[in-house]
Design an enzyme around this catalytic site. Structure first.
Site, PDB file in Angstrom:
ATOM      1  N   THR A  15       0.816  -1.221   0.000  1.00  0.00           N
ATOM      2  CA  THR A  15       0.000   0.000   0.000  1.00  0.00           C
ATOM      3  C   THR A  15       0.845   1.264   0.000  1.00  0.00           C
ATOM      4  O   THR A  15       0.503   2.257  -0.645  1.00  0.00           O
ATOM      5  CB  THR A  15      -0.917   0.006   1.250  1.00  0.00           C
ATOM      6  OG1 THR A  15      -1.691  -1.185   1.230  1.00  0.00           O
ATOM      7  CG2 THR A  15      -1.845   1.201   1.261  1.00  0.00           C
ATOM      8  N   ASP A  59       1.997  -7.646  -4.153  1.00  0.00           N
ATOM      9  CA  ASP A  59       1.199  -7.534  -2.941  1.00  0.00           C
ATOM     10  C   ASP A  59       1.844  -8.437  -1.898  1.00  0.00           C
ATOM     11  O   ASP A  59       2.307  -9.534  -2.225  1.00  0.00           O
ATOM     12  CB  ASP A  59      -0.235  -7.997  -3.221  1.00  0.00           C
ATOM     13  CG  ASP A  59      -1.153  -7.742  -2.036  1.00  0.00           C
ATOM     14  OD1 ASP A  59      -1.043  -8.510  -1.043  1.00  0.00           O
ATOM     15  OD2 ASP A  59      -1.943  -6.799  -2.074  1.00  0.00           O
ATOM     16  N   SER A  60       1.858  -8.005  -0.652  1.00  0.00           N
ATOM     17  CA  SER A  60       2.593  -8.792   0.337  1.00  0.00           C
ATOM     18  C   SER A  60       1.958 -10.158   0.597  1.00  0.00           C
ATOM     19  O   SER A  60       2.598 -11.048   1.131  1.00  0.00           O
ATOM     20  CB  SER A  60       2.764  -8.017   1.646  1.00  0.00           C
ATOM     21  OG  SER A  60       1.561  -7.986   2.375  1.00  0.00           O
ATOM     22  N   SER A  61       0.696 -10.355   0.180  1.00  0.00           N
ATOM     23  CA  SER A  61       0.079 -11.683   0.303  1.00  0.00           C
ATOM     24  C   SER A  61       0.788 -12.691  -0.600  1.00  0.00           C
ATOM     25  O   SER A  61       0.710 -13.895  -0.386  1.00  0.00           O
ATOM     26  CB  SER A  61      -1.403 -11.631  -0.076  1.00  0.00           C
ATOM     27  OG  SER A  61      -2.051 -10.663   0.712  1.00  0.00           O
ATOM     28  N   ASP A  92       0.806  -6.945   5.576  1.00  0.00           N
ATOM     29  CA  ASP A  92       0.222  -8.238   5.959  1.00  0.00           C
ATOM     30  C   ASP A  92       1.260  -9.300   6.301  1.00  0.00           C
ATOM     31  O   ASP A  92       1.071 -10.081   7.229  1.00  0.00           O
ATOM     32  CB  ASP A  92      -0.702  -8.766   4.847  1.00  0.00           C
ATOM     33  CG  ASP A  92      -2.021  -8.006   4.797  1.00  0.00           C
ATOM     34  OD1 ASP A  92      -2.281  -7.212   5.719  1.00  0.00           O
ATOM     35  OD2 ASP A  92      -2.791  -8.202   3.839  1.00  0.00           O
ATOM     36  N   THR A 167       4.386  -8.817  15.480  1.00  0.00           N
ATOM     37  CA  THR A 167       3.197  -9.481  14.947  1.00  0.00           C
ATOM     38  C   THR A 167       2.237  -8.386  14.510  1.00  0.00           C
ATOM     39  O   THR A 167       2.094  -7.373  15.201  1.00  0.00           O
ATOM     40  CB  THR A 167       2.506 -10.328  16.039  1.00  0.00           C
ATOM     41  OG1 THR A 167       3.408 -11.370  16.438  1.00  0.00           O
ATOM     42  CG2 THR A 167       1.228 -10.969  15.548  1.00  0.00           C
ATOM     43  N   THR A 278       3.382 -20.669  21.725  1.00  0.00           N
ATOM     44  CA  THR A 278       2.080 -20.411  22.337  1.00  0.00           C
ATOM     45  C   THR A 278       1.138 -19.686  21.376  1.00  0.00           C
ATOM     46  O   THR A 278       1.568 -18.871  20.565  1.00  0.00           O
ATOM     47  CB  THR A 278       2.211 -19.593  23.638  1.00  0.00           C
ATOM     48  OG1 THR A 278       0.893 -19.275  24.118  1.00  0.00           O
ATOM     49  CG2 THR A 278       2.983 -18.305  23.446  1.00  0.00           C
ATOM     50  N   GLN A 279      -0.163 -20.004  21.496  1.00  0.00           N
ATOM     51  CA  GLN A 279      -1.180 -19.272  20.729  1.00  0.00           C
ATOM     52  C   GLN A 279      -1.399 -17.867  21.272  1.00  0.00           C
ATOM     53  O   GLN A 279      -1.962 -17.015  20.596  1.00  0.00           O
ATOM     54  CB  GLN A 279      -2.525 -20.014  20.802  1.00  0.00           C
ATOM     55  CG  GLN A 279      -2.560 -21.322  20.069  1.00  0.00           C
ATOM     56  CD  GLN A 279      -3.902 -22.043  20.218  1.00  0.00           C
ATOM     57  OE1 GLN A 279      -4.900 -21.457  20.632  1.00  0.00           O
ATOM     58  NE2 GLN A 279      -3.928 -23.315  19.873  1.00  0.00           N
ATOM     59  N   CYS A 280      -0.976 -17.638  22.510  1.00  0.00           N
ATOM     60  CA  CYS A 280      -1.180 -16.322  23.132  1.00  0.00           C
ATOM     61  C   CYS A 280      -0.341 -15.275  22.401  1.00  0.00           C
ATOM     62  O   CYS A 280       0.774 -15.553  21.943  1.00  0.00           O
ATOM     63  CB  CYS A 280      -0.780 -16.349  24.603  1.00  0.00           C
ATOM     64  SG  CYS A 280      -1.696 -17.552  25.575  1.00  0.00           S
TER      65      CYS A 280
END
Length: 342
Positions: A15, A59-61, A92, A167, A278-280
Protein backbone atom coordinates in the site's frame (compact mmCIF):
# COMPACT_ATOMS: atom_id res chain seq x y z
CA UNK A 1 34.65 14.51 9.36
CA UNK A 2 31.02 13.40 9.44
CA UNK A 3 29.79 12.35 6.02
CA UNK A 4 26.12 12.12 5.11
CA UNK A 5 24.78 8.57 5.49
CA UNK A 6 23.76 6.91 2.24
CA UNK A 7 20.39 5.16 2.54
CA UNK A 8 19.03 2.70 -0.01
CA UNK A 9 15.25 2.54 -0.29
CA UNK A 10 14.04 -0.86 -1.56
CA UNK A 11 10.44 -0.92 -2.78
CA UNK A 12 8.91 -4.41 -2.95
CA UNK A 13 5.24 -3.44 -3.23
CA UNK A 14 2.37 -2.83 -0.84
CA UNK A 15 0.00 0.00 0.00
CA UNK A 16 2.80 2.45 0.82
CA UNK A 17 3.84 2.51 -2.84
CA UNK A 18 0.38 3.23 -4.19
CA UNK A 19 -0.92 6.59 -5.29
CA UNK A 20 -4.51 7.46 -6.10
CA UNK A 21 -5.31 8.75 -9.57
CA UNK A 22 -7.05 12.07 -8.86
CA UNK A 23 -9.35 11.67 -11.88
CA UNK A 24 -10.36 8.00 -11.67
CA UNK A 25 -9.80 7.32 -7.94
CA UNK A 26 -8.03 4.04 -8.76
CA UNK A 27 -4.75 3.06 -7.15
CA UNK A 28 -1.60 2.71 -9.20
CA UNK A 29 2.05 2.04 -8.40
CA UNK A 30 4.14 5.05 -7.50
CA UNK A 31 7.37 5.75 -9.39
CA UNK A 32 10.02 5.78 -6.68
CA UNK A 33 12.53 7.39 -9.04
CA UNK A 34 10.59 10.61 -8.44
CA UNK A 35 10.22 10.22 -4.70
CA UNK A 36 11.94 13.52 -3.86
CA UNK A 37 9.49 15.35 -6.14
CA UNK A 38 6.46 13.73 -4.50
CA UNK A 39 7.77 13.98 -0.93
CA UNK A 40 9.92 17.13 -0.82
CA UNK A 41 10.24 16.77 2.99
CA UNK A 42 12.80 14.03 2.33
CA UNK A 43 15.22 16.75 1.17
CA UNK A 44 15.32 18.00 4.76
CA UNK A 45 16.80 14.72 5.97
CA UNK A 46 20.52 14.72 6.63
CA UNK A 47 21.28 11.80 4.31
CA UNK A 48 21.55 10.83 0.65
CA UNK A 49 18.72 8.61 -0.60
CA UNK A 50 18.92 6.15 -3.45
CA UNK A 51 16.03 3.97 -4.60
CA UNK A 52 15.55 0.60 -6.21
CA UNK A 53 12.33 -1.29 -6.88
CA UNK A 54 11.24 -4.80 -7.65
CA UNK A 55 10.71 -5.04 -11.40
CA UNK A 56 7.07 -5.89 -10.73
CA UNK A 57 5.88 -4.72 -7.29
CA UNK A 58 4.02 -7.48 -5.43
CA UNK A 59 1.20 -7.53 -2.94
CA UNK A 60 2.59 -8.79 0.34
CA UNK A 61 0.08 -11.68 0.30
CA UNK A 62 2.20 -13.07 -2.54
CA UNK A 63 5.45 -12.68 -0.57
CA UNK A 64 7.54 -15.86 -0.48
CA UNK A 65 11.16 -16.96 0.16
CA UNK A 66 12.14 -16.28 -3.48
CA UNK A 67 11.39 -12.59 -2.87
CA UNK A 68 13.23 -12.70 0.47
CA UNK A 69 16.27 -13.85 -1.47
CA UNK A 70 15.80 -10.92 -3.89
CA UNK A 71 15.75 -8.46 -0.96
CA UNK A 72 18.79 -10.12 0.65
CA UNK A 73 20.74 -9.99 -2.61
CA UNK A 74 19.92 -6.31 -3.17
CA UNK A 75 21.24 -5.60 0.35
CA UNK A 76 24.33 -7.75 -0.26
CA UNK A 77 25.23 -6.06 -3.55
CA UNK A 78 24.77 -2.56 -2.08
CA UNK A 79 26.15 -3.34 1.39
CA UNK A 80 29.54 -1.67 1.00
CA UNK A 81 28.25 1.59 -0.48
CA UNK A 82 25.15 2.02 1.73
CA UNK A 83 24.99 2.94 5.42
CA UNK A 84 21.46 1.70 5.92
CA UNK A 85 18.47 0.16 4.15
CA UNK A 86 14.75 0.85 4.25
CA UNK A 87 12.52 -1.89 2.82
CA UNK A 88 9.04 -0.79 1.77
CA UNK A 89 6.71 -3.75 2.09
CA UNK A 90 3.02 -4.58 2.43
CA UNK A 91 2.05 -4.88 6.08
CA UNK A 92 0.22 -8.24 5.96
CA UNK A 93 3.35 -10.40 5.80
CA UNK A 94 5.92 -7.84 6.95
CA UNK A 95 6.62 -9.63 10.25
CA UNK A 96 7.42 -12.84 8.36
CA UNK A 97 9.79 -11.02 5.97
CA UNK A 98 11.52 -9.03 8.70
CA UNK A 99 12.02 -12.27 10.69
CA UNK A 100 13.36 -14.13 7.66
CA UNK A 101 15.81 -11.37 6.70
CA UNK A 102 17.11 -11.23 10.27
CA UNK A 103 18.24 -14.86 9.93
CA UNK A 104 19.41 -14.59 6.31
CA UNK A 105 21.69 -11.61 7.03
CA UNK A 106 24.32 -13.07 9.36
CA UNK A 107 26.75 -10.60 11.03
CA UNK A 108 24.57 -7.68 9.91
CA UNK A 109 26.24 -4.47 10.99
CA UNK A 110 23.90 -1.89 9.48
CA UNK A 111 20.21 -1.06 9.88
CA UNK A 112 17.63 -2.78 7.68
CA UNK A 113 14.30 -1.15 8.51
CA UNK A 114 11.02 -2.55 7.18
CA UNK A 115 8.10 -0.17 6.90
CA UNK A 116 4.82 0.25 5.08
CA UNK A 117 1.48 1.91 5.62
CA UNK A 118 -2.22 1.33 6.06
CA UNK A 119 -3.15 4.04 3.54
CA UNK A 120 -1.56 4.87 0.15
CA UNK A 121 1.15 7.53 0.01
CA UNK A 122 -1.09 9.90 -1.96
CA UNK A 123 -4.03 9.80 0.48
CA UNK A 124 -4.84 12.94 2.41
CA UNK A 125 -4.71 11.20 5.81
CA UNK A 126 -1.94 8.78 4.95
CA UNK A 127 0.40 7.27 7.53
CA UNK A 128 2.86 6.51 4.70
CA UNK A 129 4.82 9.77 4.82
CA UNK A 130 5.53 9.63 8.55
CA UNK A 131 6.48 5.95 8.41
CA UNK A 132 8.77 6.50 5.43
CA UNK A 133 10.46 9.68 6.66
CA UNK A 134 11.08 8.35 10.18
CA UNK A 135 12.29 4.96 8.90
CA UNK A 136 14.90 6.76 6.81
CA UNK A 137 15.86 8.84 9.86
CA UNK A 138 16.18 5.67 11.98
CA UNK A 139 18.36 4.07 9.30
CA UNK A 140 20.53 7.22 9.23
CA UNK A 141 21.27 7.32 12.96
CA UNK A 142 25.03 7.24 13.49
CA UNK A 143 27.63 7.88 16.13
CA UNK A 144 31.16 8.62 14.90
CA UNK A 145 30.15 7.50 11.39
CA UNK A 146 29.03 4.10 12.73
CA UNK A 147 25.34 3.06 12.53
CA UNK A 148 23.57 2.99 15.90
CA UNK A 149 21.09 0.30 14.81
CA UNK A 150 22.73 -2.90 13.55
CA UNK A 151 19.80 -5.22 13.03
CA UNK A 152 16.58 -5.80 11.12
CA UNK A 153 13.90 -3.49 12.51
CA UNK A 154 10.29 -2.76 11.70
CA UNK A 155 9.01 0.81 12.00
CA UNK A 156 5.32 1.60 12.16
CA UNK A 157 3.31 4.43 13.73
CA UNK A 158 5.99 6.11 15.88
CA UNK A 159 7.70 2.92 17.07
CA UNK A 160 10.72 0.94 15.94
CA UNK A 161 10.54 -2.74 16.85
CA UNK A 162 12.98 -5.63 16.46
CA UNK A 163 11.65 -7.17 13.25
CA UNK A 164 11.67 -10.77 14.44
CA UNK A 165 9.69 -9.87 17.58
CA UNK A 166 6.70 -8.34 15.78
CA UNK A 167 3.20 -9.48 14.95
CA UNK A 168 0.57 -7.62 12.96
CA UNK A 169 -2.29 -7.14 15.40
CA UNK A 170 -4.67 -4.80 13.57
CA UNK A 171 -5.86 -4.48 9.98
CA UNK A 172 -7.68 -1.17 10.54
CA UNK A 173 -5.64 1.01 12.89
CA UNK A 174 -2.47 2.90 12.02
CA UNK A 175 -0.92 1.16 15.02
CA UNK A 176 -0.86 -2.16 13.17
CA UNK A 177 2.06 -3.95 14.88
CA UNK A 178 3.14 -4.89 18.35
CA UNK A 179 6.11 -6.56 20.01
CA UNK A 180 4.61 -8.06 23.14
CA UNK A 181 7.64 -9.94 24.42
CA UNK A 182 10.36 -7.37 23.75
CA UNK A 183 10.63 -3.59 24.33
CA UNK A 184 10.59 -1.09 21.47
CA UNK A 185 14.00 -0.26 20.04
CA UNK A 186 13.10 3.40 19.54
CA UNK A 187 10.19 5.79 19.67
CA UNK A 188 9.48 8.83 17.57
CA UNK A 189 8.01 11.77 19.42
CA UNK A 190 9.27 15.34 19.58
CA UNK A 191 12.67 13.62 19.67
CA UNK A 192 13.82 10.25 18.40
CA UNK A 193 14.38 8.26 21.58
CA UNK A 194 16.53 5.16 21.11
CA UNK A 195 16.42 2.41 23.72
CA UNK A 196 20.13 1.59 23.50
CA UNK A 197 19.84 -1.22 26.06
CA UNK A 198 17.41 -3.07 23.80
CA UNK A 199 19.53 -2.94 20.62
CA UNK A 200 21.42 -5.99 19.36
CA UNK A 201 25.10 -5.69 20.16
CA UNK A 202 27.37 -6.47 17.21
CA UNK A 203 31.09 -5.76 17.34
CA UNK A 204 31.20 -5.32 13.57
CA UNK A 205 34.39 -7.29 13.08
CA UNK A 206 32.79 -10.09 11.04
CA UNK A 207 31.91 -9.97 7.35
CA UNK A 208 28.26 -10.06 6.28
CA UNK A 209 27.19 -13.57 5.27
CA UNK A 210 23.97 -13.90 3.27
CA UNK A 211 22.23 -17.25 3.72
CA UNK A 212 19.72 -17.88 0.95
CA UNK A 213 18.83 -21.55 1.46
CA UNK A 214 15.40 -21.39 3.08
CA UNK A 215 13.70 -24.80 3.29
CA UNK A 216 9.92 -24.41 2.92
CA UNK A 217 9.01 -28.02 3.78
CA UNK A 218 7.36 -26.93 7.01
CA UNK A 219 3.87 -26.50 8.41
CA UNK A 220 1.80 -25.03 11.24
CA UNK A 221 -0.65 -26.98 13.37
CA UNK A 222 -2.92 -24.88 15.58
CA UNK A 223 -4.46 -26.87 18.41
CA UNK A 224 -8.12 -26.42 19.35
CA UNK A 225 -10.47 -28.28 21.68
CA UNK A 226 -11.80 -31.25 19.72
CA UNK A 227 -8.94 -31.51 17.22
CA UNK A 228 -9.23 -34.99 15.69
CA UNK A 229 -6.72 -37.76 15.16
CA UNK A 230 -7.18 -37.94 11.34
CA UNK A 231 -6.38 -34.21 10.99
CA UNK A 232 -3.20 -34.42 13.09
CA UNK A 233 -2.18 -37.64 11.31
CA UNK A 234 -2.73 -36.02 7.88
CA UNK A 235 -0.52 -33.05 8.83
CA UNK A 236 2.27 -35.20 10.30
CA UNK A 237 2.22 -37.55 7.31
CA UNK A 238 2.50 -34.75 4.75
CA UNK A 239 5.01 -35.84 2.13
CA UNK A 240 8.39 -34.11 2.49
CA UNK A 241 7.52 -32.40 5.79
CA UNK A 242 10.70 -31.59 7.74
CA UNK A 243 9.57 -29.07 10.35
CA UNK A 244 6.33 -28.28 12.15
CA UNK A 245 5.31 -25.39 14.41
CA UNK A 246 2.61 -26.41 16.89
CA UNK A 247 0.60 -23.53 18.34
CA UNK A 248 -0.34 -24.78 21.80
CA UNK A 249 -2.38 -23.31 24.65
CA UNK A 250 -1.07 -20.92 27.31
CA UNK A 251 2.50 -21.68 28.37
CA UNK A 252 2.92 -24.56 25.90
CA UNK A 253 0.15 -26.93 26.97
CA UNK A 254 -1.55 -29.53 24.77
CA UNK A 255 -3.96 -32.44 25.03
CA UNK A 256 -2.44 -35.44 26.81
CA UNK A 257 -4.56 -37.90 24.77
CA UNK A 258 -2.36 -40.91 24.09
CA UNK A 259 -3.10 -40.91 20.32
CA UNK A 260 -1.80 -37.31 20.10
CA UNK A 261 1.42 -37.90 22.05
CA UNK A 262 2.04 -41.19 20.18
CA UNK A 263 1.65 -39.50 16.78
CA UNK A 264 4.09 -36.75 17.74
CA UNK A 265 6.60 -39.23 19.14
CA UNK A 266 6.52 -41.33 15.97
CA UNK A 267 7.04 -38.19 13.85
CA UNK A 268 9.93 -37.01 16.05
CA UNK A 269 11.55 -40.47 15.91
CA UNK A 270 11.27 -40.23 12.11
CA UNK A 271 13.31 -37.01 12.09
CA UNK A 272 10.57 -34.34 12.05
CA UNK A 273 11.56 -31.16 13.94
CA UNK A 274 8.58 -29.99 16.05
CA UNK A 275 8.58 -26.56 17.69
CA UNK A 276 6.14 -25.60 20.45
CA UNK A 277 4.94 -21.96 20.41
CA UNK A 278 2.08 -20.41 22.34
CA UNK A 279 -1.18 -19.27 20.73
CA UNK A 280 -1.18 -16.32 23.13
CA UNK A 281 -0.14 -12.98 21.66
CA UNK A 282 2.34 -12.50 24.50
CA UNK A 283 4.11 -14.75 26.96
CA UNK A 284 6.33 -17.79 26.74
CA UNK A 285 6.30 -21.54 26.39
CA UNK A 286 7.54 -23.21 29.60
CA UNK A 287 7.28 -26.92 28.95
CA UNK A 288 7.07 -29.00 32.12
CA UNK A 289 5.43 -26.23 34.14
CA UNK A 290 2.11 -28.09 33.89
CA UNK A 291 1.45 -31.78 33.45
CA UNK A 292 -0.17 -30.97 30.09
CA UNK A 293 3.19 -29.92 28.65
CA UNK A 294 5.57 -32.27 30.44
CA UNK A 295 4.82 -35.09 27.98
CA UNK A 296 5.77 -32.84 25.05
CA UNK A 297 9.03 -32.07 26.81
CA UNK A 298 9.77 -35.74 27.54
CA UNK A 299 9.36 -36.83 23.89
CA UNK A 300 11.76 -34.12 22.65
CA UNK A 301 9.55 -31.32 21.30
CA UNK A 302 11.56 -28.09 20.84
CA UNK A 303 10.63 -25.19 23.14
CA UNK A 304 9.94 -22.02 21.18
CA UNK A 305 10.07 -20.06 24.47
CA UNK A 306 8.75 -16.54 23.72
CA UNK A 307 9.32 -16.60 19.94
CA UNK A 308 6.50 -15.41 17.66
CA UNK A 309 4.94 -17.84 15.19
CA UNK A 310 6.30 -15.69 12.35
CA UNK A 311 9.87 -15.88 13.65
CA UNK A 312 9.52 -19.60 14.43
CA UNK A 313 8.53 -20.24 10.80
CA UNK A 314 11.49 -18.19 9.51
CA UNK A 315 13.93 -19.82 11.94
CA UNK A 316 12.77 -23.32 10.98
CA UNK A 317 13.21 -22.54 7.27
CA UNK A 318 16.65 -21.05 7.96
CA UNK A 319 17.99 -23.85 10.18
CA UNK A 320 16.65 -26.58 7.88
CA UNK A 321 18.26 -24.66 4.99
CA UNK A 322 21.72 -24.68 6.60
CA UNK A 323 21.30 -28.45 7.08
CA UNK A 324 22.24 -28.73 10.73
CA UNK A 325 22.88 -32.26 11.98
CA UNK A 326 19.64 -33.59 13.44
CA UNK A 327 21.10 -34.08 16.94
CA UNK A 328 22.18 -30.40 17.11
CA UNK A 329 18.93 -28.95 15.78
CA UNK A 330 17.00 -28.75 19.07
CA UNK A 331 19.79 -27.08 21.07
CA UNK A 332 20.51 -24.55 18.28
CA UNK A 333 16.81 -23.69 17.82
CA UNK A 334 16.43 -23.05 21.55
CA UNK A 335 19.30 -20.49 21.47
CA UNK A 336 18.64 -16.88 20.46
CA UNK A 337 20.48 -16.29 17.18
CA UNK A 338 19.28 -12.76 16.29
CA UNK A 339 17.52 -11.66 19.48
CA UNK A 340 14.33 -13.45 18.40
CA UNK A 341 13.80 -15.12 21.79
CA UNK A 342 14.77 -14.42 25.37
Amino acid sequence: MNKKPNILLIYTGGTIGMIKDADTGSLKSFDFENILTKIPELRLLDCDIETTSFEKPIDSSNMNPEYWIDIAKIIESNYDNSDGFVVLHGSDTMSYSASALSFMLENLNKPVIFTGSQLPIGDLRTDAKENLITSIQMASLQKNNVPIIKEVGLYFEYKLYRGNRTTKINAEHFEAFESLNYPHLAESGVHLNVNKEALLKNDGSKELIVRVNMDTNIGILKLFPGISEPIVKAVLNTEGLKGLVIETYGSGNATTASWFIDLLKTALDGGLQIVNVTQCAGGSVAMGQYETSSKLKSIGVISGKDITTEAAIAKLMYLLGVQLPSEEFKSVFELPLRGEMS
